[in-house]
Scaffold this motif. Structure first.
Motif, PDB file in Angstrom:
ATOM      1  N   ASP A   4       0.880  -1.169   0.000  1.00  0.00           N
ATOM      2  CA  ASP A   4       0.000   0.000   0.000  1.00  0.00           C
ATOM      3  C   ASP A   4       0.913   1.213   0.000  1.00  0.00           C
ATOM      4  O   ASP A   4       2.074   1.124   0.421  1.00  0.00           O
ATOM      5  N   GLY A   5       0.406   2.335  -0.491  1.00  0.00           N
ATOM      6  CA  GLY A   5       1.278   3.494  -0.590  1.00  0.00           C
ATOM      7  C   GLY A   5       0.518   4.777  -0.835  1.00  0.00           C
ATOM      8  O   GLY A   5      -0.689   4.864  -0.589  1.00  0.00           O
ATOM      9  N   LEU A   6       1.224   5.780  -1.365  1.00  0.00           N
ATOM     10  CA  LEU A   6       0.658   7.113  -1.511  1.00  0.00           C
ATOM     11  C   LEU A   6      -0.439   7.202  -2.559  1.00  0.00           C
ATOM     12  O   LEU A   6      -1.215   8.159  -2.554  1.00  0.00           O
ATOM     13  N   TYR A   7      -0.512   6.225  -3.445  1.00  0.00           N
ATOM     14  CA  TYR A   7      -1.615   6.197  -4.404  1.00  0.00           C
ATOM     15  C   TYR A   7      -2.778   5.346  -3.883  1.00  0.00           C
ATOM     16  O   TYR A   7      -3.828   5.278  -4.512  1.00  0.00           O
ATOM     17  N   GLY A   8      -2.553   4.697  -2.755  1.00  0.00           N
ATOM     18  CA  GLY A   8      -3.601   3.910  -2.118  1.00  0.00           C
ATOM     19  C   GLY A   8      -4.110   4.615  -0.882  1.00  0.00           C
ATOM     20  O   GLY A   8      -4.274   5.835  -0.860  1.00  0.00           O
ATOM     21  N   GLY A  14       5.916   2.646  -1.433  1.00  0.00           N
ATOM     22  CA  GLY A  14       4.690   1.989  -1.847  1.00  0.00           C
ATOM     23  C   GLY A  14       4.936   1.130  -3.071  1.00  0.00           C
ATOM     24  O   GLY A  14       6.057   1.072  -3.601  1.00  0.00           O
ATOM     25  N   PRO A  15       3.909   0.445  -3.585  1.00  0.00           N
ATOM     26  CA  PRO A  15       4.114  -0.572  -4.613  1.00  0.00           C
ATOM     27  C   PRO A  15       4.227  -0.049  -6.033  1.00  0.00           C
ATOM     28  O   PRO A  15       4.619  -0.817  -6.924  1.00  0.00           O
ATOM     29  N   THR A  16       3.875   1.206  -6.277  1.00  0.00           N
ATOM     30  CA  THR A  16       3.863   1.695  -7.661  1.00  0.00           C
ATOM     31  C   THR A  16       5.273   2.024  -8.138  1.00  0.00           C
ATOM     32  O   THR A  16       6.224   2.073  -7.351  1.00  0.00           O
ATOM     33  N   CYS A  17       5.391   2.319  -9.425  1.00  0.00           N
ATOM     34  CA  CYS A  17       6.696   2.619 -10.016  1.00  0.00           C
ATOM     35  C   CYS A  17       7.066   4.098  -9.933  1.00  0.00           C
ATOM     36  O   CYS A  17       8.081   4.511 -10.503  1.00  0.00           O
ATOM     37  N   SER A  27      -6.631   5.584  -5.237  1.00  0.00           N
ATOM     38  CA  SER A  27      -6.788   5.495  -6.692  1.00  0.00           C
ATOM     39  C   SER A  27      -6.452   4.094  -7.173  1.00  0.00           C
ATOM     40  O   SER A  27      -6.156   3.191  -6.393  1.00  0.00           O
ATOM     41  N   ASN A  28      -6.488   3.930  -8.495  1.00  0.00           N
ATOM     42  CA  ASN A  28      -6.110   2.669  -9.138  1.00  0.00           C
ATOM     43  C   ASN A  28      -4.806   2.822  -9.922  1.00  0.00           C
ATOM     44  O   ASN A  28      -4.524   2.034 -10.824  1.00  0.00           O
ATOM     45  N   PHE A  29      -4.008   3.825  -9.576  1.00  0.00           N
ATOM     46  CA  PHE A  29      -2.794   4.121 -10.339  1.00  0.00           C
ATOM     47  C   PHE A  29      -1.889   2.897 -10.439  1.00  0.00           C
ATOM     48  O   PHE A  29      -1.672   2.175  -9.466  1.00  0.00           O
ATOM     49  N   ASN A  30      -1.365   2.698 -11.629  1.00  0.00           N
ATOM     50  CA  ASN A  30      -0.406   1.627 -11.908  1.00  0.00           C
ATOM     51  C   ASN A  30      -1.025   0.243 -11.737  1.00  0.00           C
ATOM     52  O   ASN A  30      -0.324  -0.765 -11.624  1.00  0.00           O
ATOM     53  N   GLY A  31      -2.366   0.194 -11.681  1.00  0.00           N
ATOM     54  CA  GLY A  31      -3.045  -1.084 -11.544  1.00  0.00           C
ATOM     55  C   GLY A  31      -3.179  -1.585 -10.118  1.00  0.00           C
ATOM     56  O   GLY A  31      -3.658  -2.701  -9.907  1.00  0.00           O
ATOM     57  N   PHE A  32      -2.768  -0.773  -9.140  1.00  0.00           N
ATOM     58  CA  PHE A  32      -2.920  -1.145  -7.731  1.00  0.00           C
ATOM     59  C   PHE A  32      -4.168  -0.450  -7.193  1.00  0.00           C
ATOM     60  O   PHE A  32      -4.149   0.744  -6.902  1.00  0.00           O
ATOM     61  N   ALA A  33      -5.259  -1.182  -7.075  1.00  0.00           N
ATOM     62  CA  ALA A  33      -6.547  -0.584  -6.735  1.00  0.00           C
ATOM     63  C   ALA A  33      -6.731  -0.502  -5.221  1.00  0.00           C
ATOM     64  O   ALA A  33      -6.616  -1.510  -4.520  1.00  0.00           O
ATOM     65  N   THR A  34      -7.044   0.700  -4.751  1.00  0.00           N
ATOM     66  CA  THR A  34      -7.327   0.859  -3.326  1.00  0.00           C
ATOM     67  C   THR A  34      -8.505  -0.001  -2.908  1.00  0.00           C
ATOM     68  O   THR A  34      -8.549  -0.525  -1.779  1.00  0.00           O
TER      69      THR A  34
END
Length: 410
Positions: free
Chosen positions: A317-321, A354-357, A392-399
């Motif tokens: 989980d991270g800043l986009y989640g 977090g998990p995104t790139c 959000s769902n950024f980078n395919g990681f859906a909250t």
């Protein structure tokens, strides 16, 4: 409220009764340690969670509601749905007798699905889309806020039966996490023209609302806001408008000592400025107060890199989640290993990503943590306010994939 106790009423509420709810004991443990112990049991169990999840302690919501009623007995809470729209959270508060502050059609629909009556909803958005306002007219949500003359004309056109709350700007608290006065609220010199605009259109102004800002810690700001609200009441009376009957003191409350301080100021101010108007209904719009401390996040370490003394970890989980609250709500993360730290255990300066790139997706840097491995867990406390609601769902990681488990402590 239904059932033999507030907790029983919550457990039997729509949105809760058909879901699994785990019971756990606090015993001599602090609340946060008791939740961590529950999480340890969950991840150790066969078939337990293998990715980030939240735990909602419904008993904490019950305790907070009891605390509100004790400290502000004359103020009915209308929970601000935008803070955390989790269905079980809404159901718990509905079962406890709370009303709801909704800012959109979707939020109104979510509350109505739980059996909440339209009269227990305030459409607390000073600037509304026509279609949302027309929906409110269809289902009978007949109270909304305004702070511009153009909004009066819109209400007259789209929902002529609707009554208004004049949203005034509260005095500057100087320390709010989010200063809502930058966007909403009539200045003192605008109050009279806005009252006259409603009078010309034949739209009833039922009362006054304000919001001191989200997470404000200076309790004295409520006194000034309540004094300004009384001035608006008196201005309407001087214009010969029907007597106002509602005072909405907004939100911004935080659980803990600052709430007790704010409640004491509010009670004194209500007595001083509205003691001669006993028929006025006083409501509030708490969001953070109920949601923040009721939720705990567990996130799993999914990657690791060692660079000398520095440790770098990736979590799921991270800043986009749900951890968007770091950027959007000034949340200060203090992750702790689920396994706990042994006395005297060596720690290392650590970065948690977090998990995104995106390199912006950094949770903490230079944070002292004991040595961890892939598959370990970090726990984040007080993760209920403006977290999953703004992910959000950024980078395919859906909250939305981050599951919320229900529990209640005793």
């Amino acid at each position: 409220m239904v059932g033999g106790s507030p907790m029983q009423a919550v457990l039997m509420a729509p949105g809760v009764k058909d879901r699994k709810v785990m019971a756990f004991r606090r015993d001599a443990l602090k609340d946060k340690d008791a939740v961590a112990a529950l999480i340890r049991d969950m991840v150790a169990a066969a078939g337990g969670p293998r990715s980030a999840f939240h735990v909602l302690d419904l008993a904490r919501v019950v305790d907070l509601h009891r605390g509100w009623r004790r400290s502000l007995p004359a103020v009915r809470p209308f929970y601000a749905v935008k803070c955390n729209p989790d269905g079980a959270m809404l159901a718990a508060l509905a079962a406890l007798g709370a009303g709801f502050d909704c800012a959109s059609r979707a939020e109104i629909e979510a509350v109505l699905r739980l059996g909440v009556q339209p009269g227990s909803i305030v459409y607390a958005n000073p600037c509304k889309p026509d279609a949302h306002l027309e929906y409110a007219a269809e289902i009978g949500v007949n109270l909304t806020t305004y702070d511009a003359e153009e909004e009066v004309a819109k209400v007259k056109r789209c929902h002529p039966r609707c009554e208004l709350l004049l949203r005034i700007k509260a005095p500057d608290s100087g320390d709010a996490k989010v200063d809502l006065g930058l966007k909403y609220g009539a200045n003192p010199e605008e109050v009279l023209p806005l009252l006259r605009a409603a009078q010309r259109e034949g739209v009833t102004v039922a009362g006054v609302s304000f919001h001191v800002g989200s997470g404000a810690s200076r309790a004295d700001v409520y006194r000034g806001a309540i004094e300004a609200a009384r001035a608006a009441f008196d201005a309407a009376a001087a214009l010969g408008m029907p007597p106002m009957r509602i005072l909405d003191i907004g939100g911004g409350f935080m659980a803990g000592p600052t709430f007790d301080e704010a409640a004491a100021v509010i009670n004194r101010a209500l007595e001083r400025y509205f003691g001669d108007l006993p028929c006025v209904e006083v409501i509030g719009e708490p969001g953070r107060y109920f949601a923040e401390t009721a939720f705990t996040l567990a996130a799993r370490v999914i990657g690791k890199r060692v660079r000398g003394e520095l440790r770098e970890y990736w979590i799921d989980d991270g800043l986009y989640g749900s951890l968007n609250c770091i950027l959007m709500d000034h949340y200060v993360p203090r992750p702790r290993p689920l396994a706990g730290a042994r006395h005297g255990e060596e720690t290392h300066a650590s970065t948690v990503f977090g998990p995104t790139c995106d390199s912006l997706d950094t949770v903490v840097t230079g944070y002292q943590l004991p040595e961890m491995s892939v598959g370990d867990w970090l726990v984040f406390d007080d993760m209920g306010a403006y977290t999953t609601a703004a992910g959000s769902n950024f980078n395919g990681f859906a909250t939305s994939d981050i599951k919320i488990y229900l529990a209640y402590s005793s």
